[in-house]
Design a protein around this motif. Structure first.
Motif, PDB file in Angstrom:
ATOM      1  N   TYR A 116      -1.069  -7.595 -20.580  1.00 62.63           N
ATOM      2  CA  TYR A 116      -0.136  -8.017 -21.635  1.00 62.63           C
ATOM      3  C   TYR A 116       1.302  -7.686 -21.209  1.00 62.63           C
ATOM      4  CZ  TYR A 116      -4.595  -7.551 -24.113  1.00 62.63           C
ATOM      5  OH  TYR A 116      -5.915  -7.636 -24.487  1.00 62.63           O
ATOM      6  N   PRO A 117       1.827  -8.367 -20.203  1.00 64.96           N
ATOM      7  CA  PRO A 117       3.149  -8.002 -19.682  1.00 64.96           C
ATOM      8  C   PRO A 117       4.284  -8.228 -20.687  1.00 64.96           C
ATOM      9  CG  PRO A 117       2.355 -10.049 -18.696  1.00 64.96           C
ATOM     10  CD  PRO A 117       1.208  -9.471 -19.450  1.00 64.96           C
ATOM     11  N   HIS A 118       4.014  -8.958 -21.746  1.00 59.30           N
ATOM     12  CA  HIS A 118       5.041  -9.233 -22.753  1.00 59.30           C
ATOM     13  C   HIS A 118       5.103  -8.166 -23.837  1.00 59.30           C
ATOM     14  CE1 HIS A 118       1.265 -10.644 -24.351  1.00 59.30           C
ATOM     15  NE2 HIS A 118       1.792 -10.870 -25.536  1.00 59.30           N
ATOM     16  N   LYS A 119       4.198  -7.171 -23.795  1.00 61.67           N
ATOM     17  CA  LYS A 119       4.159  -6.136 -24.828  1.00 61.67           C
ATOM     18  C   LYS A 119       4.406  -4.761 -24.207  1.00 61.67           C
ATOM     19  CE  LYS A 119       3.043  -8.230 -28.700  1.00 61.67           C
ATOM     20  NZ  LYS A 119       3.623  -8.040 -30.037  1.00 61.67           N
ATOM     21  N   PRO A 120       5.267  -3.948 -24.817  1.00 64.84           N
ATOM     22  CA  PRO A 120       5.393  -2.558 -24.354  1.00 64.84           C
ATOM     23  C   PRO A 120       4.071  -1.819 -24.547  1.00 64.84           C
ATOM     24  CG  PRO A 120       7.151  -3.139 -25.911  1.00 64.84           C
ATOM     25  CD  PRO A 120       6.141  -4.244 -25.968  1.00 64.84           C
TER      26      PRO A 120
END
Length: 310
Positions: free
Chosen positions: A219-223
């Motif tokens: 999930y590279p779009h979520k911290p």
């Protein structure tokens, strides 16, 4: 991804805090104002962020102490949600309830979520992030809650509070069953415990990194925040091999963990500040009782001895 920047937080070290002392426990005797103040004065020179698991009386005292004593802490506050489903696979025999108990638990959970929202709005400058629950979806939990129910709780919190919202869970469910939750939370919170998975101290940091990046890369779009990682100092053999735990190993893992996460800008809550004797079984060496960086009498373990002298 630098999680501090992503969440608009100032970089700082973080620790899980539960202040129950000998003879105290959740639902029973609660730490007093002065006991909490003593704890926080011990912690304030070493950590900037505290994670609290529950919106109970203890959490209210902690928030009161921070506000009145003007202590420099930011809080991740959690709602502790209890079982809404039976988990017949719970390995220690918990997780089975009557329908009446489950109905009552759903009411408790709604009250807990409302309490979380109320405290978030009462202490907006102290409480920086919120969690809709803790380890309630993993296969071995004794307080099982459906993913759809957690999604609804997250949405409710986000609609009524301003802080970023997450759900705290073991890293494994985030790789599969929690995928629908990912798009709802503001950030992902994982727990990673190499010692529970029979890793020795020499494998520990790399295993922690493997756990972290398995989720972060998916999930590279979520911290992704680590909300629990630590090393026990005693074990009776239940789930953790006794030869694998010691104050020496805890010190090694702690320094390896914080050096890596400081460098990479990963918000990481070390588990945990103080030993807690109420946890687990009645056996004195039950590992659940021995994760603190301080003993239950507030004396420092090896990892903190040199730092307390500074």
């Amino acid at each position: 991804m630098n999680t501090f920047q992503a969440l608009n937080l100032t970089p700082g070290r973080s620790i899980c805090y539960s202040g129950f002392r000998e003879g105290q426990q959740p639902g029973g005797i609660c730490p007093s104002y002065n006991e909490v103040k003593e704890d926080l004065l011990l912690l304030k020179d070493h950590w900037s962020y505290l994670r609290l698991y529950d919106c109970d009386d203890h959490a209210e005292v902690v928030l009161e102490v921070i506000e009145k004593e003007k202590l420099p802490f930011q809080i991740m506050l959690g709602a502790y949600i209890v079982a809404e489903m039976n988990n017949f696979g719970c390995p220690w025999g918990g997780g089975v309830y009557t329908e009446a108990e489950l109905d009552a638990n759903r009411i408790k959970n709604q009250n807990q979520i409302q309490k979380l929202i109320g405290l978030a709005n009462t202490y907006p400058t102290i409480i920086c992030t919120l969690s809709a629950g803790n380890e309630a979806c993993v296969d071995w939990t004794d307080h099982y809650v459906s993913v759809s129910s957690v999604i609804n709780y997250v949405k409710q919190i986000k609609s009524e509070a301003k802080q970023p919202v997450t759900f705290c869970e073991n890293y494994v469910p985030w790789l599969s069953k929690l995928k629908p939750l990912v798009e709802v939370v503001d950030f992902i919170s994982i727990h990673t415990y190499p010692v529970w998975e029979y890793k020795n101290i020499h494998e520990a940091l790399e295993y922690t990194k493997d756990n972290y990046f398995a989720v972060a890369n998916m999930y590279p779009h979520k911290p992704v925040v680590i909300t629990e990682a630590g090393w026990a100092t005693n074990s009776n053999g239940r789930g953790i091999e006794p030869h694998n735990v010691s104050e020496e190993n805890q010190e090694i893992y702690y320094h390896d963990l914080v050096n890596w996460t400081d460098k990479d800008g990963i918000l990481t809550f070390v588990f945990e500040a103080f030993d807690e004797s109420w946890k687990g079984s009645n056996e004195p060496l039950e590992p659940e009782k021995h994760w603190g960086l301080f003993k239950i009498d507030r004396t420092p373990k090896l990892v903190m001895e040199s730092q307390m002298i500074l």
